[in-house]
Write a protein that holds these residues in place. Sequence first.
Motif, PDB file in Angstrom:
ATOM      1  N   THR A  98      -6.292  -6.298   4.762  1.00 51.82           N
ATOM      2  CA  THR A  98      -6.524  -5.147   3.892  1.00 51.82           C
ATOM      3  C   THR A  98      -6.560  -3.851   4.699  1.00 51.82           C
ATOM      4  O   THR A  98      -5.981  -2.832   4.293  1.00 51.82           O
ATOM      5  CB  THR A  98      -7.842  -5.320   3.121  1.00 51.82           C
ATOM      6  OG1 THR A  98      -7.752  -6.473   2.279  1.00 51.82           O
ATOM      7  CG2 THR A  98      -8.125  -4.104   2.250  1.00 51.82           C
ATOM      8  N   THR A 113      -6.091  -3.947  -4.199  1.00 49.57           N
ATOM      9  CA  THR A 113      -6.986  -4.772  -5.019  1.00 49.57           C
ATOM     10  C   THR A 113      -6.201  -5.537  -6.072  1.00 49.57           C
ATOM     11  O   THR A 113      -6.393  -6.751  -6.262  1.00 49.57           O
ATOM     12  CB  THR A 113      -8.050  -3.889  -5.701  1.00 49.57           C
ATOM     13  OG1 THR A 113      -8.822  -3.215  -4.698  1.00 49.57           O
ATOM     14  CG2 THR A 113      -8.977  -4.733  -6.568  1.00 49.57           C
ATOM     15  N   LEU A 158      -9.040  -9.830  -1.059  1.00 52.50           N
ATOM     16  CA  LEU A 158      -9.375  -9.194  -2.332  1.00 52.50           C
ATOM     17  C   LEU A 158     -10.777  -8.604  -2.291  1.00 52.50           C
ATOM     18  O   LEU A 158     -11.000  -7.461  -2.730  1.00 52.50           O
ATOM     19  CB  LEU A 158      -9.267 -10.212  -3.468  1.00 52.50           C
ATOM     20  CG  LEU A 158      -9.790  -9.764  -4.839  1.00 52.50           C
ATOM     21  CD1 LEU A 158      -9.029  -8.554  -5.351  1.00 52.50           C
ATOM     22  CD2 LEU A 158      -9.704 -10.922  -5.843  1.00 52.50           C
ATOM     23  N   ALA A 161     -10.784  -5.382  -0.255  1.00 55.80           N
ATOM     24  CA  ALA A 161     -10.170  -4.261  -0.968  1.00 55.80           C
ATOM     25  C   ALA A 161     -11.065  -3.769  -2.103  1.00 55.80           C
ATOM     26  O   ALA A 161     -11.295  -2.563  -2.254  1.00 55.80           O
ATOM     27  CB  ALA A 161      -8.809  -4.682  -1.519  1.00 55.80           C
ATOM     28  N   ALA A 162     -11.589  -4.705  -2.900  1.00 56.60           N
ATOM     29  CA  ALA A 162     -12.435  -4.326  -4.029  1.00 56.60           C
ATOM     30  C   ALA A 162     -13.742  -3.700  -3.552  1.00 56.60           C
ATOM     31  O   ALA A 162     -14.233  -2.735  -4.146  1.00 56.60           O
ATOM     32  CB  ALA A 162     -12.720  -5.547  -4.904  1.00 56.60           C
TER      33      ALA A 162
END
Length: 264
Positions: A98, A113, A158, A161-162
């Motif tokens: 990321t 995301t 994920l 990123a989130a």
Amino acid sequence: MTSDLTRSASSPAGVELLSKVPEVTVYFWLIKVLGTTVGETAADCLNETLGFGLTGTTLVTTVLLVAVLIAQFRADHYVPALYWSVVVLISVVGTLITDNLTDALGVPLELTTVMFAVALAITFTVWFGREGTLSIHSIITRRREAWYWLAILFTFALGTAAGDLAAEQFSLGYWVSAVICGGIIAAVAIAHYGLRLGAVLSFWIAYVLTRPLGASIGDYLSQSRDDGGLGLGTTGTSAVFLAAILALVSYLTVSRTDRLGPAE
């Protein structure tokens, strides 16, 4: 008919394995959160504090991950030290994937995301289509183990990123982001135990959310006070959490309390 998931089972490829993952206990979630925290702080430590740079850190940790993954795949049963070494390193590499997209290539966090959410959804869809289950209690073939680790990698990417999107882009801050993630995980636990939300779905939702939870905790502890943290530094924070992981894994190795037992 009773079957024992710790006994060998023939895989589609003809490879016989024992269960390759631990039982999901409180120790599992403790080490998982500790590992995700290390994934965030260790990546920053190697990249910035020790001066490896983003590219150098990515190369070094990827080589280490490949090495321990090879050892993990060659093992025919669950080995705590080996399994959790993979988790910690895949946490670091997932973070770096990321970071490379956002910091080096300028891909917006909103896009990364969505990208990793779609990649994880595709992985689950194909995995279920091929194997008929997403349960981690069914990791008794190398093909299923490959799907498992691919899903784990995408959950870390994920979650990174989130988590960065919430903490930095939306300016929620590290502590608020951690509280939000912890609250959602608590809601999932209540839904599972009180409202009969499926075990497999509950597990994977919680698994994804523990990544931004751990990362937010790590950033809050390690980042400077000017950036909203406590200023403990990435080296010290990483060392403390790695020591805690080592202590827990050593306990599990001796006690064997996280070995999968017979199941219907």
